[in-house]
Design a protein around this motif. Structure first.
Motif, PDB file in Angstrom:
ATOM      1  N   PRO A  51      54.341  56.394  57.228  1.00 50.15           N
ATOM      2  CA  PRO A  51      53.153  56.582  56.360  1.00 50.15           C
ATOM      3  C   PRO A  51      52.020  55.645  56.776  1.00 50.15           C
ATOM      4  O   PRO A  51      52.241  54.493  57.134  1.00 50.15           O
ATOM      5  CB  PRO A  51      53.685  56.227  54.966  1.00 50.15           C
ATOM      6  N   THR A  52      50.863  56.208  56.776  1.00 49.88           N
ATOM      7  CA  THR A  52      49.674  55.380  57.070  1.00 49.88           C
ATOM      8  C   THR A  52      49.462  54.422  55.913  1.00 49.88           C
ATOM      9  O   THR A  52      49.393  54.848  54.760  1.00 49.88           O
ATOM     10  CB  THR A  52      48.427  56.280  57.229  1.00 49.88           C
ATOM     11  N   PRO A  53      49.424  53.111  56.211  1.00 48.67           N
ATOM     12  CA  PRO A  53      49.275  52.163  55.082  1.00 48.67           C
ATOM     13  C   PRO A  53      47.960  52.377  54.340  1.00 48.67           C
ATOM     14  O   PRO A  53      46.913  52.565  54.949  1.00 48.67           O
ATOM     15  CB  PRO A  53      49.314  50.796  55.772  1.00 48.67           C
ATOM     16  N   THR A  54      48.117  52.383  53.036  1.00 44.80           N
ATOM     17  CA  THR A  54      46.908  52.539  52.207  1.00 44.80           C
ATOM     18  C   THR A  54      46.127  51.223  52.232  1.00 44.80           C
ATOM     19  O   THR A  54      46.686  50.162  51.959  1.00 44.80           O
ATOM     20  CB  THR A  54      47.298  52.859  50.752  1.00 44.80           C
ATOM     21  N   PRO A  55      44.887  51.276  52.612  1.00 42.62           N
ATOM     22  CA  PRO A  55      44.114  50.003  52.688  1.00 42.62           C
ATOM     23  C   PRO A  55      44.001  49.348  51.306  1.00 42.62           C
ATOM     24  O   PRO A  55      43.743  50.013  50.318  1.00 42.62           O
ATOM     25  CB  PRO A  55      42.739  50.445  53.215  1.00 42.62           C
ATOM     26  N   THR A  56      44.247  48.030  51.284  1.00 44.77           N
ATOM     27  CA  THR A  56      44.104  47.282  50.027  1.00 44.77           C
ATOM     28  C   THR A  56      42.627  47.145  49.698  1.00 44.77           C
ATOM     29  O   THR A  56      41.838  46.698  50.545  1.00 44.77           O
ATOM     30  CB  THR A  56      44.720  45.885  50.163  1.00 44.77           C
ATOM     31  N   PRO A  57      42.271  47.551  48.527  1.00 47.07           N
ATOM     32  CA  PRO A  57      40.833  47.447  48.204  1.00 47.07           C
ATOM     33  C   PRO A  57      40.392  45.983  48.187  1.00 47.07           C
ATOM     34  O   PRO A  57      41.106  45.105  47.710  1.00 47.07           O
ATOM     35  CB  PRO A  57      40.731  48.071  46.807  1.00 47.07           C
ATOM     36  N   ALA A  58      39.228  45.737  48.769  1.00 50.05           N
ATOM     37  CA  ALA A  58      38.697  44.361  48.786  1.00 50.05           C
ATOM     38  C   ALA A  58      38.383  43.923  47.357  1.00 50.05           C
ATOM     39  O   ALA A  58      37.817  44.698  46.591  1.00 50.05           O
ATOM     40  CB  ALA A  58      37.432  44.312  49.639  1.00 50.05           C
ATOM     41  N   PRO A  59      38.789  42.684  47.004  1.00 54.25           N
ATOM     42  CA  PRO A  59      38.508  42.237  45.621  1.00 54.25           C
ATOM     43  C   PRO A  59      36.998  42.104  45.376  1.00 54.25           C
ATOM     44  O   PRO A  59      36.245  41.662  46.236  1.00 54.25           O
ATOM     45  CB  PRO A  59      39.194  40.864  45.547  1.00 54.25           C
ATOM     46  N   THR A  60      36.630  42.542  44.217  1.00 50.57           N
ATOM     47  CA  THR A  60      35.208  42.427  43.848  1.00 50.57           C
ATOM     48  C   THR A  60      34.894  40.958  43.574  1.00 50.57           C
ATOM     49  O   THR A  60      35.570  40.325  42.771  1.00 50.57           O
ATOM     50  CB  THR A  60      34.914  43.247  42.579  1.00 50.57           C
ATOM     51  N   PRO A  61      33.932  40.378  44.300  1.00 56.15           N
ATOM     52  CA  PRO A  61      33.650  38.945  44.084  1.00 56.15           C
ATOM     53  C   PRO A  61      33.173  38.686  42.659  1.00 56.15           C
ATOM     54  O   PRO A  61      32.339  39.413  42.130  1.00 56.15           O
ATOM     55  CB  PRO A  61      32.541  38.647  45.106  1.00 56.15           C
ATOM     56  N   THR A  62      33.776  37.664  42.057  1.00 59.56           N
ATOM     57  CA  THR A  62      33.362  37.277  40.704  1.00 59.56           C
ATOM     58  C   THR A  62      32.093  36.444  40.797  1.00 59.56           C
ATOM     59  O   THR A  62      32.050  35.463  41.545  1.00 59.56           O
ATOM     60  CB  THR A  62      34.454  36.440  40.019  1.00 59.56           C
ATOM     61  N   PRO A  63      31.066  36.813  40.108  1.00 62.82           N
ATOM     62  CA  PRO A  63      29.819  36.030  40.209  1.00 62.82           C
ATOM     63  C   PRO A  63      30.024  34.622  39.674  1.00 62.82           C
ATOM     64  O   PRO A  63      30.692  34.409  38.676  1.00 62.82           O
ATOM     65  CB  PRO A  63      28.832  36.819  39.338  1.00 62.82           C
ATOM     66  N   THR A  64      29.484  33.645  40.419  1.00 62.38           N
ATOM     67  CA  THR A  64      29.570  32.248  39.979  1.00 62.38           C
ATOM     68  C   THR A  64      28.709  32.075  38.733  1.00 62.38           C
ATOM     69  O   THR A  64      27.532  32.434  38.739  1.00 62.38           O
ATOM     70  CB  THR A  64      29.062  31.297  41.071  1.00 62.38           C
ATOM     71  N   PRO A  65      29.304  31.535  37.652  1.00 56.51           N
ATOM     72  CA  PRO A  65      28.489  31.392  36.430  1.00 56.51           C
ATOM     73  C   PRO A  65      27.361  30.391  36.636  1.00 56.51           C
ATOM     74  O   PRO A  65      27.548  29.327  37.208  1.00 56.51           O
ATOM     75  CB  PRO A  65      29.506  30.874  35.390  1.00 56.51           C
ATOM     76  N   VAL A  66      26.205  30.780  36.231  1.00 57.15           N
ATOM     77  CA  VAL A  66      25.037  29.897  36.331  1.00 57.15           C
ATOM     78  C   VAL A  66      25.041  28.976  35.115  1.00 57.15           C
ATOM     79  O   VAL A  66      25.107  29.445  33.976  1.00 57.15           O
ATOM     80  CB  VAL A  66      23.732  30.720  36.362  1.00 57.15           C
ATOM     81  N   PRO A  67      25.060  27.646  35.337  1.00 58.05           N
ATOM     82  CA  PRO A  67      25.087  26.743  34.166  1.00 58.05           C
ATOM     83  C   PRO A  67      23.847  26.892  33.310  1.00 58.05           C
ATOM     84  O   PRO A  67      22.741  27.086  33.817  1.00 58.05           O
ATOM     85  CB  PRO A  67      25.156  25.344  34.799  1.00 58.05           C
ATOM     86  N   THR A  68      24.103  26.857  32.033  1.00 63.46           N
ATOM     87  CA  THR A  68      22.974  26.950  31.100  1.00 63.46           C
ATOM     88  C   THR A  68      22.151  25.668  31.182  1.00 63.46           C
ATOM     89  O   THR A  68      22.689  24.574  31.032  1.00 63.46           O
ATOM     90  CB  THR A  68      23.477  27.128  29.658  1.00 63.46           C
ATOM     91  N   PRO A  69      20.891  25.761  31.497  1.00 66.06           N
ATOM     92  CA  PRO A  69      20.087  24.526  31.616  1.00 66.06           C
ATOM     93  C   PRO A  69      20.000  23.793  30.285  1.00 66.06           C
ATOM     94  O   PRO A  69      19.850  24.404  29.230  1.00 66.06           O
ATOM     95  CB  PRO A  69      18.709  25.050  32.057  1.00 66.06           C
ATOM     96  N   THR A  70      20.197  22.471  30.381  1.00 70.99           N
ATOM     97  CA  THR A  70      20.068  21.644  29.185  1.00 70.99           C
ATOM     98  C   THR A  70      18.597  21.528  28.822  1.00 70.99           C
ATOM     99  O   THR A  70      17.776  21.167  29.677  1.00 70.99           O
ATOM    100  CB  THR A  70      20.643  20.235  29.429  1.00 70.99           C
TER     101      THR A  70
END
Length: 255
Positions: A51-70
């Protein structure tokens, strides 16, 4: 004879049949043994392709949380400076509101050098009995370090300190001065701060001899002012100040 012939023919036929049958069986067996591998080969299933290996889907990058400015606190505006009531020097309003403190200081030879002159706003000097001079240092915009030697009160110094209803620090005094302080030393003229009553605000040093060794300082005097209710606050100026003279008209020194 005929019967015998028939019997022979019959036996021959049977024998021939048996021989033919055996031959056919042998041929059949041979054919069967020859044909079996082909049949088996044909019947074997075709190899299943990997069987042709099913390609593993690339993980969706989690956006880096932007710190709330003080939030930056809104700076409190600095209040503009105001003239100090005793000198006219521009100082912050809270400094200009400090209650004046007057301290009697010895000027006899054994008392020198005295402490506190450089922090004083005003210094009064006048002779006491026998022509011996005495100082009264008045502190307002500056909180002094060590002050002294502290000496006794005189009536005319009370009059000068009364211009500001000052805290009046001294060690005893003349009969007239002490009588005035008993009657009007609770804020009517001045706030009486006699060392005989407030001894914890004064102390004696060991590098001079009594009575020229009694000292205090600005921290103790400020606490003493609070104890006798000589509170800070806006003051009506006793004096008015003209603009500074041009440099060419100012004194160039002297004694």
């Amino acid at each position: 004879m005929k019967r015998a012939f028939v019997a022979i023919v019959t036996v021959a036929a049977v024998a021939g049949g048996l021989a033919a049958g055996m031959l056919a069986g042998t041929i059949g067996n041979a054919a069967s043994s020859t044909a079996t591998p082909s049949l088996i080969a044909l019947a074997s299933p075709s190899p299943t392709p990997s069987p042709t290996p099913t390609p593993t889907p690339a993980p969706t990058p989690t956006p880096t949380p932007v710190p709330t400015p003080t939030p930056t606190p809104t700076p409190v505006p600095t209040p503009p400076p105001v003239p100090a009531p005793l000198t006219g020097v521009l100082v912050p309003p809270d400094v200009a509101a400090r209650h004046p403190i007057a301290v009697m200081v010895d000027d006899l030879g054994p008392a020198r050098p005295q402490a506190g002159f450089n922090a004083a706003s005003v210094v009064w000097q006048a002779p006491a009995e026998g022509g011996i001079p005495r100082y009264m240092m008045v502190f307002q915009e500056n909180i002094p370090g060590t002050v002294g030697p502290v000496r006794s009160s005189r009536y005319y110094y009370i009059a000068w300190a009364a211009e500001w209803r000052a805290l009046y620090a001294h060690a005893g005094g003349s009969p007239q001065a002490l009588s005035t302080l008993r009657q009007k030393g609770n804020g009517q003229l001045v706030y009486n701060a006699d060392e005989f009553r407030w001894a914890r605000s004064f102390w004696r040093v060991d590098h001079k001899y009594a009575p020229h060794n009694l000292y205090t300082d600005g921290e103790h005097l400020r606490k003493l002012a609070n104890s006798v209710k000589a509170k800070d606050g806006a003051m009506e100026p006793a004096w008015n100040f003209a603009p500074d003279l041009p440099v060419i008209y100012r004194p160039r020194g002297g004694r």
